[in-house]
Design an enzyme around this catalytic site. Structure first.
Site, PDB file in Angstrom:
ATOM      1  N   LEU C  43       4.700 -54.581 -20.243  1.00  0.00           N
ATOM      2  CA  LEU C  43       5.718 -55.606 -19.980  1.00  0.00           C
ATOM      3  C   LEU C  43       6.129 -55.639 -18.525  1.00  0.00           C
ATOM      4  O   LEU C  43       6.162 -56.689 -17.891  1.00  0.00           O
ATOM      5  CB  LEU C  43       6.947 -55.345 -20.852  1.00  0.00           C
ATOM      6  CG  LEU C  43       6.863 -55.784 -22.298  1.00  0.00           C
ATOM      7  CD1 LEU C  43       8.195 -55.548 -22.978  1.00  0.00           C
ATOM      8  CD2 LEU C  43       6.497 -57.256 -22.372  1.00  0.00           C
ATOM      9  N   HIS C 266      13.742 -40.285 -31.416  1.00  0.00           N
ATOM     10  CA  HIS C 266      14.055 -41.349 -32.360  1.00  0.00           C
ATOM     11  C   HIS C 266      14.158 -40.766 -33.765  1.00  0.00           C
ATOM     12  O   HIS C 266      13.273 -40.029 -34.192  1.00  0.00           O
ATOM     13  CB  HIS C 266      12.948 -42.419 -32.300  1.00  0.00           C
ATOM     14  CG  HIS C 266      13.357 -43.711 -32.908  1.00  0.00           C
ATOM     15  ND1 HIS C 266      13.559 -43.853 -34.259  1.00  0.00           N
ATOM     16  CD2 HIS C 266      13.613 -44.915 -32.350  1.00  0.00           C
ATOM     17  CE1 HIS C 266      13.921 -45.103 -34.501  1.00  0.00           C
ATOM     18  NE2 HIS C 266      13.952 -45.766 -33.366  1.00  0.00           N
ATOM     19  N   ARG C 337      20.960 -43.048 -31.879  1.00  0.00           N
ATOM     20  CA  ARG C 337      19.742 -42.306 -32.151  1.00  0.00           C
ATOM     21  C   ARG C 337      19.887 -40.808 -31.934  1.00  0.00           C
ATOM     22  O   ARG C 337      19.405 -40.006 -32.731  1.00  0.00           O
ATOM     23  CB  ARG C 337      18.631 -42.830 -31.237  1.00  0.00           C
ATOM     24  CG  ARG C 337      18.209 -44.229 -31.599  1.00  0.00           C
ATOM     25  CD  ARG C 337      17.198 -44.782 -30.616  1.00  0.00           C
ATOM     26  NE  ARG C 337      16.774 -46.114 -31.080  1.00  0.00           N
ATOM     27  CZ  ARG C 337      15.920 -46.890 -30.443  1.00  0.00           C
ATOM     28  NH1 ARG C 337      15.388 -46.493 -29.289  1.00  0.00           N
ATOM     29  NH2 ARG C 337      15.577 -48.063 -30.928  1.00  0.00           N
TER      30      ARG C 337
END
Lengths: 261, 224, 644
Positions: C43, C266, C337
């Protein structure tokens, strides 16, 4: 240390793996034995075991493409027992698990076969033809900045959903590999129909399909004969409907565009 | 006009010619079948011979014959061109093990084989009936029309001839089962509402038309 | 070294606008005289390469994949945040800024985060214009969901494949520039070193992964968008090829590495099933919206369950400990998280874990299945449930999922200033590769936002400022620094090939991962970190004397590729341990057992540790030097995070 199924027994398997040193060298299927394969392993983890084994013996490991190992990057591409991504429908090679095989099985592993996908080494092939097809028009020509507010382009939900279904293509090339004609129509059609469905894609609708199809042909892919193997083997379920849309777009563009070439 | 030849020689262009000629040949099958149903009329072939005389002499029909011939030629030419291209697309090294049968219907992958069977049949068929009706010396019937009926009736008394016909019709049926719906797909004529109907219609069409043709030799062989 | 973050003067909300006006512009006719190298085409990289090319610069883009479309950005599931306030639920740029700063436990730079929140709205516009098929409402406008415990619905998504769709958008923009000839793309090419000429980044040394050819590439500026370093842990949700080599090579050429110990674990991943495990698979955080996390109340019961003496269904409701709901009644299963992960680990440490290994907790959907039926649940989570079943062979409609935390994201990275420039002039870092926006913990749906913000909307402005001050003269690889760097790269490759030991790169990598997970993972303490440091040093010694690589450099050699990456992980791992040892506080993803509240929550030390720890390389096996960038907070009040 079993994961899910404590009763699952480890397996011994015979692999017949395509080995080919580089693009120009001759290749052949070579037999390997792998032992103690857990049914909870993924297919690629089984190949990891083989490769560690080969390395310890001082032999070159089998080269294969893979990366995310969660079924989305589209890197992995093995033709397993005569099927793209193996026997399990809707599954990439990395998500194929060894519990789909039995102790004592012989498994044949080959690379994708297409003139447009030359072999780099062993099971790794060059799929840059796909990139060049996208370069021919698989985009909306907008520069960064200077675009309208996102909600100024409403899209009916049903259209957005269909566009999304087409856009989920992961570019793995299973369609080409499994097609009797090594045709790339499913791949090309997924991008063409995504953008043909959406309002954003209307401006370049005709030139896009003309140029992408021309590039597809130039790359040496075969022509679609509507066999359906591609959609049957597509790990993300790209539908044959997209190919019909591509045909329609092509026909309409050729009949009405101002392009005289 | 280079744009047109470019368009038609592209992979999709060739497929479009295949599908248009294919659908045109389907329409020919319907006409041919309806006309030939006269064979079942129990009049000693009078009606059939009138019909075949008309088909052989009417200037409109004779003109359309050339269109029909062109349809066949293009269909076959494109098939050969596509097959060559598609074979080359696999590359120099094919699969050692290929289980493509698990993901696609047999007839879809064997259109070339089926087409070749049909072509062989067609040549025999044309030689035996069309050539002899047009250029041969058939005896006249009671209306002084060429008595093609008698030729048909006698031909269909030979078991190997009947067998060839029936097998060819089976091949044609399979060819059409794939070809009919495939033509609509290639022309982009698909829609969630109508495509299922086209598919079923194609099935029914293929079976009814081919069964109709196959019924003729069987009728003469067993019932006459 | 004085670290200057170059934060513009003025009120927070005006900094970026002002800065954009103050940066120098490159004359349009001159832009084509500048070459920019972009390494990495996920990205951050693809968006930067495309945007820079659109402006007129000549871009060379590099990816070790066979196509830019395969970058690991593609695997992001949940969504992308943007302060659009389309839902009229009180969102704003300031709220997104505030949530991000707070979520990062006050270890991020205010100005950077505010800018991120500002440009977030442009990202959505850009992606929609590209044809990214975001989820929509029946009226045809964009849909949003609440994600990762946010109190507003600001997350844009494309089913569970948002990362894929955004990456394909950036990829298509990149492909367009390649077609125009403005970007020259180098696929299957790995950066193996940075070239610094007279103190300025001037190029890179690469290896063609198919032929082994070593190449020199020169440019006026270099942008690194090479992602995070979570694979230090061997097992992570990162892709197999994700690595730190480009960033680490730049670090060794002088770029500071900031906050390396800030790693995100996570909570909802599929647990490890065996030693052969090659990577961990994330199950979207959205599952915690409806799934309830529990373990058996007693160790004894957990043991019997693990041995298969009893089944899950044999455990009565009152014998189940919904520990997140019990400990955090306000947020329940939706705590951030780091909190969810740590609590799962605590349960397993107590001996109440489930699954054969005991390293898992249950994520139970029976309640929602009862409430809305199998059909309803399948519509919401069908693809996730199918993925879980594919991997584990267990049907989550019938029995609870087993989940365990896994390394997911690294907040640390190359130190950059407000312009995303490292301390090496001409060297920029974007996306996960830099450290700048997430502090000590990243919120869900913010990684995609940062990658695209950097690439589309920040770097095109800030790099112009640097280039405008650089003469538009062609750059070449003539300088001796290029030959020197290439020689180093070749020498290193030869070393790997020449050791001829007995252990494979993967074996060293696994051993490193084990040390890192054990001592520098979810919970750390001084003693363990000291032990880890020694263990890593020892492992590194063994690596350089006992590594086995077969084949040649001049061919596709995946073992050689791995060796180089593992060698760098073995150095970076030690720096992470050093950083964790240095930071005598708990914050976000960094939990030091010595620093916790009586309730076991992270205890920050704002007085002594409200700084960015930026480390400077000094030479092989020499301790790195720490530079501190003090963080000042003028717009938010530092509070203890509480999710009770």
């Amino acid at each position: 240390m079993a994961g899910s199924n404590p009763n699952a027994k480890p397996m011994d398997l015979t692999l017949k793996v395509w080995r080919q040193r580089n693009r120009t060298a001759d290749g052949q299927l070579v037999d390997y034995q792998v032992k103690n394969i857990s049914p909870d392993m993924s297919f690629l983890e089984m190949l990891d075991v083989l490769n560690e084994d080969l390395l310890h013996k001082g032999e070159d490991p089998v080269a294969f493409d893979h990366d995310c190992r969660e079924g989305i990057c589209g890197s992995c591409n093995l033709y397993i027992n005569g099927r793209a991504h193996g026997p399990e429908p809707g599954t990439t090679t990395c998500q194929l698990h060894m519990r789909k095989f039995k102790d004592g099985d012989t498994i044949v592993v080959e690379p994708w076969r297409a003139a447009a996908f030359p072999v780099n080494r062993d099971l790794s092939v060059d799929r840059s033809a796909f990139d060049r097809i996208i370069q021919a028009g698989g985009y909306v020509s907008v520069n960064t900045g200077g675009v309208p507010d996102a909600n100024e382009i409403p899209v009916p939900k049903s259209i957005a959903d269909r566009a999304f279904d087409a856009a989920t293509c992961i570019g793995c090339g299973a369609c080409v590999a499994s097609c009797k004609n090594a045709s790339a129509m499913l791949f090309v059609s997924a991008k063409v129909s995504q953008l043909a469905l959406l309002p954003q894609g209307q401006v370049e609708r005709k030139t896009r399909v003309e140029n992408m199809v021309a590039q597809m042909d130039k790359e040496g892919f075969g022509a679609c004969t509507n066999i359906g193997s591609c959609a049957a083997e597509c790990p993300v379920g790209i539908s044959l409907e997209n190919i019909a849309i591509l045909n329609r777009e092509f026909l309409a563009a050729k009949a009405t565009s101002n392009n005289l070439a | 006009m280079s744009w047109l030849s470019n368009a038609l020689s592209s992979s999709i262009g060739r497929k479009i010619i295949m599908s248009i000629t294919g659908l045109f040949l389907c329409s020919f099958l319907v006409i041919h079948l309806i006309g030939n149903l006269q064979l079942f009329k129990n009049d000693g072939g009078v009606a059939f011979n009138i019909y075949s005389h008309f088909m052989g002499t009417n200037p409109v029909i004779r003109t359309i014959e050339f269109v029909l011939l062109a349809g066949f030629v293009f269909h076959i030419y494109e098939a050969i061109a596509l097959t060559g291209r598609n074979k080359a697309a696999r590359g120099p090294q094919g699969y050692k093990v290929d289980n493509i049968g698990q993901n696609s219907p047999w007839q879809s992958r064997n259109m070339g084989l089926l087409g070749t069977i049909i072509l062989i049949f067609l040549l025999v068929h044309l030689y035996n009936f069309f050539y002899r009706a047009r250029f041969g010396d058939l005896d006249p019937d009671i209306n002084s029309n060429d008595d093609l009926y008698t030729l048909v009736a006698s031909s269909f008394k030979q078991w190997w001839y009947v067998l060839l016909y029936v097998l060819a019709q089976v091949a044609l049926a399979y060819h059409l089962i794939h070809g009919f719906k495939s033509a609509f797909q290639t022309l982009g004529l698909t829609h969630r509402k109508y495509t299922p109907f086209i598919t079923y219609f194609g099935y029914a069409f293929s079976i009814i038309v081919c069964a109709g043709f196959a019924a003729m030799p069987l009728y003469f062989f067993f019932l006459k | 070294m004085k670290l200057d973050a170059k934060i513009p003067e003025g009120p927070l909300a005006e900094k970026w606008e002002k800065h954009k006006f103050n940066v120098k512009l490159v004359n349009p006719a001159n832009k084509r005289k500048y070459d920019v190298i972009v390494v990495g085409t996920g990205l951050a990289g693809a968006s930067a390469a495309a945007s820079l090319a659109e402006l007129g610069y000549n871009v060379k883009a590099f990816s070790f994949h066979d196509s830019p479309r395969r970058a690991h950005s593609i695997a992001a599931q949940g969504g992308i945040n943007a302060a659009k306030n389309y839902q009229n639920d009180g969102d704003s740029v300031f709220r997104l800024f505030y949530d991000t700063i707070k979520g990062g436990d006050y270890r991020a730079r205010e100005a950077n985060v505010y800018r991120l929140a500002q440009v977030s709205v442009n990202i959505i516009d850009q992606c929609v214009a590209q044809g990214v098929p975001f989820a929509r409402e029946y009226g045809g406008l964009l849909a949003n969901r609440s994600f990762g415990g946010a109190q507003v619905s600001r997350t844009f998504y494309a089913r569970g494949q948002t990362g894929q769709q955004l990456l394909l958008g950036a990829y298509s923009a990149l492909m367009r520039q390649i077609a125009y000839g403005k970007v020259k793309m180098y696929n299957r090419t790995e950066m193996l070193d940075l070239v610094v000429v007279d103190g300025q980044a001037r190029g890179i040394i690469t290896r063609n992964l198919i032929t082994g050819e070593i190449q020199q590439h020169a440019a006026h500026a270099v942008v690194l968008a090479t992602g995070g370093y979570g694979n230090v842990f061997y097992l992570s949700t990162n892709a197999k090829y994700s690595n730190a080599t480009a960033a680490w090579r730049a670090h060794k050429k002088g770029a500071l590495f900031a906050n390396p110990c800030f790693t995100q674990i996570h909570p909802t991943c599929i647990p490890v099933s065996g030693d052969y495990q090659s990577k961990l698979t994330l199950m979207s955080e959205s599952l915690r919206n409806d799934g309830r996390v529990w373990v058996p109340k007693t160790v004894e019961m957990a043991e019997r369950l693990r041995k298969g003496e009893i089944r899950v269904s044999d455990i009565k409701e009152e014998d189940r400990d919904y520990f997140l709901e019990r400990k955090y009644p306000a947020f329940g299963n939706l705590v951030p998280r780091d909190v969810a992960s740590r609590n799962a680990k605590m349960m397993c440490d107590e001996g109440r874990g489930v699954g054969a290994s005991g390293l898992a907790v249950f994520l139970d959907f029976s309640e929602i299945i009862q409430r809305i039926g199998v059909e309803g649940v399948s519509q919401k989570y069908g693809n996730l449930f199918a993925m879980y079943e594919k991997i584990t062979d267990e049907n989550p409609y019938e029995m609870p999922m087993r989940i365990y935390p896994a390394v997911h994201y690294t907040m640390g990275g190359l130190w950059v200033d407000y312009n995303l420039q490292t301390n090496v002039p001409g060297l920029y870092a974007t996306g996960e590769c830099n450290f700048s926006d997430h502090g000590a913990n990243r919120l869900g749906a913010s990684a995609l936002m940062q990658g695209l913000a950097d690439g589309y909307f920040v770097i095109p402005y800030t790099i112009g400022d640097y280039l405008a001050n650089t003469p538009p003269k062609p750059v070449t690889t003539e300088h001796p620094a290029f030959q020197e760097a290439e020689a180093q790269v070749r020498e290193r490759l030869q070393r790997f090939m020449g050791i001829n030991g007995t252990r494979t790169p993967d074996e060293f990598h696994k051993a490193l991962g084990h040390i890192m997970w054990e001592y520098c993972g979810m919970a750390r303490n001084a003693e363990g970190l000291q032990h880890a440091k020694q263990a890593i040093q020892q492992l590194r010694k063994e690596f350089w004397s006992d590594l086995k690589v077969t084949g040649l450099n001049e061919e596709l050699n995946q073992t050689l590729e791995k060796a180089g990456r593992v060698a760098d992980f073995l150095e970076l791992g030690e720096l992470m341990v050093d950083d964790a040892y240095n930071r005598n506080e708990s914050c976000g993803g960094h939990f030091r057992e010595e620093y916790q509240t009586p309730e076991g929550e992270a205890l920050r030390d704002d007085e002594n540790y409200a700084y960015v720890a930026a480390w400077q390389y000094q030479g092989d096996n020499v301790p790195e030097v720490l530079h501190k960038e003090e963080l000042t907070f003028e717009n938010v009040k530092l509070t203890q995070r509480s999710y009770k």
